[in-house]
Design a protein around this motif. Structure first.
Motif, PDB file in Angstrom:
ATOM      1  N   GLU A 199       0.834  -1.214   0.000  1.00 40.13           N
ATOM      2  CA  GLU A 199       0.000   0.000   0.000  1.00 40.13           C
ATOM      3  C   GLU A 199       0.863   1.257   0.000  1.00 40.13           C
ATOM      4  O   GLU A 199       0.582   2.220  -0.719  1.00 40.13           O
ATOM      5  N   GLU A 200       1.924   1.257   0.792  1.00 42.35           N
ATOM      6  CA  GLU A 200       2.807   2.424   0.835  1.00 42.35           C
ATOM      7  C   GLU A 200       3.491   2.642  -0.510  1.00 42.35           C
ATOM      8  O   GLU A 200       3.602   3.784  -0.984  1.00 42.35           O
ATOM      9  N   ILE A 201       3.947   1.565  -1.140  1.00 38.34           N
ATOM     10  CA  ILE A 201       4.621   1.684  -2.432  1.00 38.34           C
ATOM     11  C   ILE A 201       3.661   2.222  -3.486  1.00 38.34           C
ATOM     12  O   ILE A 201       3.998   3.113  -4.281  1.00 38.34           O
ATOM     13  N   ARG A 202       2.440   1.700  -3.504  1.00 39.61           N
ATOM     14  CA  ARG A 202       1.450   2.163  -4.481  1.00 39.61           C
ATOM     15  C   ARG A 202       1.120   3.635  -4.284  1.00 39.61           C
ATOM     16  O   ARG A 202       0.982   4.392  -5.257  1.00 39.61           O
ATOM     17  N   LYS A 203       0.991   4.056  -3.030  1.00 43.38           N
ATOM     18  CA  LYS A 203       0.689   5.465  -2.761  1.00 43.38           C
ATOM     19  C   LYS A 203       1.839   6.368  -3.203  1.00 43.38           C
ATOM     20  O   LYS A 203       1.630   7.432  -3.801  1.00 43.38           O
ATOM     21  N   ALA A 204       3.085   5.932  -2.930  1.00 44.39           N
ATOM     22  CA  ALA A 204       4.240   6.730  -3.333  1.00 44.39           C
ATOM     23  C   ALA A 204       4.304   6.853  -4.849  1.00 44.39           C
ATOM     24  O   ALA A 204       4.616   7.929  -5.389  1.00 44.39           O
ATOM     25  N   THR A 213      10.773   8.072  -8.264  1.00 45.72           N
ATOM     26  CA  THR A 213      11.734   9.165  -8.163  1.00 45.72           C
ATOM     27  C   THR A 213      12.427   9.108  -6.804  1.00 45.72           C
ATOM     28  O   THR A 213      12.066   8.315  -5.929  1.00 45.72           O
ATOM     29  N   SER A 214      13.425   9.976  -6.629  1.00 49.93           N
ATOM     30  CA  SER A 214      14.077  10.051  -5.322  1.00 49.93           C
ATOM     31  C   SER A 214      13.072  10.463  -4.250  1.00 49.93           C
ATOM     32  O   SER A 214      13.129   9.987  -3.114  1.00 49.93           O
ATOM     33  N   ARG A 215      12.155  11.345  -4.607  1.00 48.07           N
ATOM     34  CA  ARG A 215      11.112  11.761  -3.666  1.00 48.07           C
ATOM     35  C   ARG A 215      10.220  10.582  -3.294  1.00 48.07           C
ATOM     36  O   ARG A 215       9.852  10.405  -2.123  1.00 48.07           O
ATOM     37  N   ALA A 216       9.874   9.746  -4.287  1.00 49.15           N
ATOM     38  CA  ALA A 216       9.045   8.570  -4.010  1.00 49.15           C
ATOM     39  C   ALA A 216       9.760   7.614  -3.059  1.00 49.15           C
ATOM     40  O   ALA A 216       9.145   7.068  -2.131  1.00 49.15           O
ATOM     41  N   LEU A 217      11.049   7.425  -3.254  1.00 48.20           N
ATOM     42  CA  LEU A 217      11.806   6.550  -2.366  1.00 48.20           C
ATOM     43  C   LEU A 217      11.825   7.088  -0.943  1.00 48.20           C
ATOM     44  O   LEU A 217      11.727   6.316   0.024  1.00 48.20           O
ATOM     45  N   GLN A 218      11.927   8.394  -0.803  1.00 39.35           N
ATOM     46  CA  GLN A 218      11.925   8.995   0.533  1.00 39.35           C
ATOM     47  C   GLN A 218      10.583   8.813   1.231  1.00 39.35           C
ATOM     48  O   GLN A 218      10.518   8.796   2.460  1.00 39.35           O
ATOM     49  N   GLN A 219       9.514   8.669   0.443  1.00 39.07           N
ATOM     50  CA  GLN A 219       8.186   8.478   1.034  1.00 39.07           C
ATOM     51  C   GLN A 219       7.947   7.037   1.490  1.00 39.07           C
ATOM     52  O   GLN A 219       6.995   6.771   2.216  1.00 39.07           O
ATOM     53  N   MET A 220       8.793   6.120   1.073  1.00 45.26           N
ATOM     54  CA  MET A 220       8.608   4.716   1.440  1.00 45.26           C
ATOM     55  C   MET A 220       9.283   4.440   2.778  1.00 45.26           C
ATOM     56  O   MET A 220      10.250   3.664   2.891  1.00 45.26           O
ATOM     57  N   GLU A 221       8.764   5.043   3.825  1.00 43.89           N
ATOM     58  CA  GLU A 221       9.383   4.942   5.148  1.00 43.89           C
ATOM     59  C   GLU A 221       9.209   3.556   5.759  1.00 43.89           C
ATOM     60  O   GLU A 221      10.116   3.043   6.418  1.00 43.89           O
TER      61      GLU A 221
END
Length: 242
Positions: A199-204, A213-221
């Motif tokens: 779910e977190e990956i899909r949302k990012a 993107t780098s921003r998406a990776l940062q959102q995958m906490e």
């Protein structure tokens, strides 16, 4: 500081789209979609994927797809470790006489020559282009960074560049593969984490136009925390994955 003098964070942002595109291509090739349950040797598949993706950063888009180069990349660490084990079986005082005759040593030297053979035409082409073509743009890969640094120290032999590349392969491919395999095996026995991570990956991805993107990776906490906890609780050591 990276080899070509830029900041590591800048490197990550710049190279991330290239790496992600290569990951997508490698995944489609080695782990294609299937309609039925299919068992795979995930460690073997990951070796091939990591060899190709790291090759894209190490040597560029052409050589990273060459089957012979990929074989060198994926087999080098195995051959090197076999050579080390063979040397350890010989008494120290006999090593100067017997080690050069070992079949493992011959295989290792052959692998180094094969790597140099693959790199040689690319290195020569880049050197000639830099000398003769005023519009030539330096490729953004590790091979070029090493060439730039080697030129500063008057050490541009193909053999030396090949050995440096093999050193990178030894440090990168199988360690990355072992880490990823360890995480996936742990995830398989802790299925309660699959849904929240997915779910977190899909949302990012949704928040970043479907691109990692780098921003998406940062959102995958959660994903970051899960991987760190796996490494903390189950650190990879001398392991074999089948």
């Amino acid at each position: 500081m990276s080899l070509h003098g830029s900041h590591p964070k800048t490197d990550t942002v710049r190279l991330n789209p290239t790496i992600c595109a290569e990951v997508d291509t490698a995944m489609r090739q080695h782990l294609p979609p299937c309609s039925d349950w299919t068992e795979v040797n995930i460690n073997s598949k990951l070796v091939d994927i990591v060899a190709r993706v790291s090759g894209r950063v190490f040597v560029g888009p052409d050589l990273c797809q060459d089957p012979e180069y990929l074989e060198c990349a994926s087999r080098y660490t195995v051959i090197l470790m076999e050579t080390v084990r063979a040397i350890k079986q010989i008494r120290p005082w006999l090593r100067p006489f017997l080690v050069p005759r070992l079949p493992e040593i011959r295989r290792l030297r052959d692998m180094e020559k094969r790597a140099a053979k693959h790199l040689q035409p690319i290195v020569r082409e880049r050197i000639e282009s830099q000398k003769n073509d005023p519009n030539w743009q330096r490729p953004d890969d590790m091979l070029q960074w090493l060439m730039n640094r080697s030129a500063e120290h008057d050490a541009t032999s193909v053999e030396e560049l090949a050995k440096l590349q093999l050193g990178l392969i030894f440090a990168a491919i199988h360690t990355t593969t072992m880490t990823a395999t360890n995480i996936l095996y742990t995830l398989a026995v802790t299925p309660e984490y699959i849904s929240p991570l997915r779910e977190e990956i899909r949302k990012a991805l949704t928040d970043n136009d479907g691109t990692i993107t780098s921003r998406a990776l940062q959102q995958m906490e959660k994903l970051d925390s899960y991987m760190k906890e796996v490494m903390r609780k189950y650190p990879p050591g001398i392991s074999t994955y089948h």
